[in-house]
Design an enzyme around this catalytic site. Structure first.
Site, short mmCIF file in Angstrom:
data_model
loop_
_atom_site.label_atom_id
_atom_site.label_comp_id
_atom_site.label_asym_id
_atom_site.label_seq_id
_atom_site.Cartn_x
_atom_site.Cartn_y
_atom_site.Cartn_z
N HIS A 155 8.87 4.85 -5.99
CA HIS A 155 7.83 4.07 -6.81
C HIS A 155 7.98 4.40 -8.53
O HIS A 155 8.26 5.64 -8.85
CB HIS A 155 6.29 4.37 -6.55
N ASN B 119 -0.45 -0.27 3.35
CA ASN B 119 -1.31 -1.42 3.89
C ASN B 119 -0.87 -1.64 5.37
O ASN B 119 -1.58 -1.83 6.23
CB ASN B 119 -1.32 -2.74 3.03
N CYS C 297 4.90 1.76 4.84
CA CYS C 297 3.75 0.70 3.95
C CYS C 297 2.61 1.18 4.42
O CYS C 297 2.08 1.40 5.29
CB CYS C 297 4.55 -0.70 4.75
N GLY D 169 1.98 2.40 -3.13
CA GLY D 169 2.05 2.08 -4.43
C GLY D 169 0.74 2.61 -5.11
O GLY D 169 0.61 3.18 -6.25
N GLU E 284 7.08 -5.45 -5.06
CA GLU E 284 7.49 -4.47 -3.98
C GLU E 284 8.92 -4.54 -3.43
O GLU E 284 9.49 -5.53 -3.81
CB GLU E 284 6.78 -4.82 -2.71
N ASN F 265 10.09 0.36 -5.84
CA ASN F 265 8.75 -0.65 -5.82
C ASN F 265 8.38 -0.07 -7.44
O ASN F 265 8.67 0.96 -8.04
CB ASN F 265 7.74 0.09 -4.83
N CYS G 60 -0.58 -3.06 -2.30
CA CYS G 60 0.55 -2.07 -1.90
C CYS G 60 -0.04 -0.45 -1.80
O CYS G 60 -0.44 0.00 -2.69
CB CYS G 60 1.68 -1.97 -2.68
N GLY G 61 -0.27 0.01 -0.53
CA GLY G 61 -0.80 1.08 -0.48
C GLY G 61 -0.22 2.40 -0.81
O GLY G 61 -0.86 3.36 -1.45
#
Length: 280
Positions: free
Chosen positions: A166, A77, A75, A227, A215, A197, A224-225
């Site tokens: 993603h 973030n 993840c 993403g 997500e 995602n 979403c980092g």
């Protein structure tokens, strides 16, 4: 059971951080994490992150349970929040310091900056269908501008893995996307055997993208980092953006760079919200 925790957020993508350095296994079960993340009956968060001892020469290990109890590989973030949490634990909160963090997506290297931002070396994007994974094209092909039917509508998508899957589609107006209705349909589409995602991207200019995200395991989040990183890669692959751009999310902006060494670097904030104790 009494457990100390600290709440952080990265652009509104919020997490409960737990000092788990005493054990290589998370001190909560996925079911307990669901209870903690409940926004009405628990603490409220998009996920619970555990700071565990390092392995294979790393400083620490990151594990995370989503609000639905599932475990993502990484993840973006969240790892910025974890770096800030670790620095606070070590009494280095105002220092410029970096860590090697073992994750299920590989080793990530967040670095705290003097201005309070955190820059993370997110590693190399994975572009082949087998790496994402998806069945949208042949296993050894890139998934660029492929068609995907969702809820009776045909979408043109590009897929990227940042250690987690993603699916990115470009739209004229992200605000008009009925995310709550179609997000789950993308996430659970048969073309994604490990779910996905999903990012909807509006290209404002070659160095400025607007993004909304559904997500996997958490639903609609403010940021979403991984993403944002995947979306920049998709924008470059489809000729829509430069290799460095600002990605605007509902919770704020991230600076994303796909550098000449092919690695992705993400810079953004990590903010401590409050300290608490769970007594169950």
């Amino acid at each position: 059971m009494s457990i100390q925790f600290v709440k952080y957020h990265g652009l509104g993508n919020d997490f409960i951080l737990v000092d788990n350095r005493h054990s290589s296994d998370p001190c909560l079960t996925p079911e307990q994490a669901i209870d903690w993340c409940d926004r009405h009956f628990g603490i409220g968060a998009d996920g619970v992150i555990f700071a565990l001892p390092g392995q294979a020469g790393t400083d620490y290990t990151m594990r995370i349970f989503n609000s639905d109890g599932s475990e993502p590989e990484m993840c973006g973030n969240g790892i910025r929040c974890l770096a800030r949490f670790i620095a606070d634990l070590e009494g280095k909160g105002s220092s410029t310091v970096s860590y090697q963090i073992h994750t299920l997506a590989g080793v990530m290297v967040p670095k705290l900056q003097a201005d309070g931002q955190v820059t993370v070396d997110m590693g190399l994007p994975r572009l082949l269908a087998s790496e994402i994974p998806t069945t949208l094209t042949a296993p050894d092909d890139k998934v660029v501008n492929q068609t995907l039917e969702v809820t009776g509508q045909t979408w043109e998508v590009t897929c990227v893995s940042m250690g987690n899957p993603h699916c990115i589609t470009f739209v004229d107006d992200v605000a008009s996307i009925p995310l709550e209705a179609i997000g789950p349909q993308f996430e659970h589409h048969a073309a994604f055997p490990q779910r996905t995602n999903t990012e909807f991207i509006q290209v404002v200019s070659p160095d400025y993208l607007k993004m909304r995200v559904w997500e996997r395991g958490a639903g609609i989040t403010l940021a979403c980092g991984t993403g944002a990183c995947a979306s920049l890669v998709a924008a470059v692959l489809t000729g829509r953006s430069n290799r460095r751009a600002t990605v605007e999310l509902p919770g704020g902006c991230l600076d994303i760079e796909w550098s000449d060494d092919q690695r992705l670097y993400m810079t953004g904030p990590a903010t401590r919200v409050f300290v608490g104790e769970w007594v169950g």
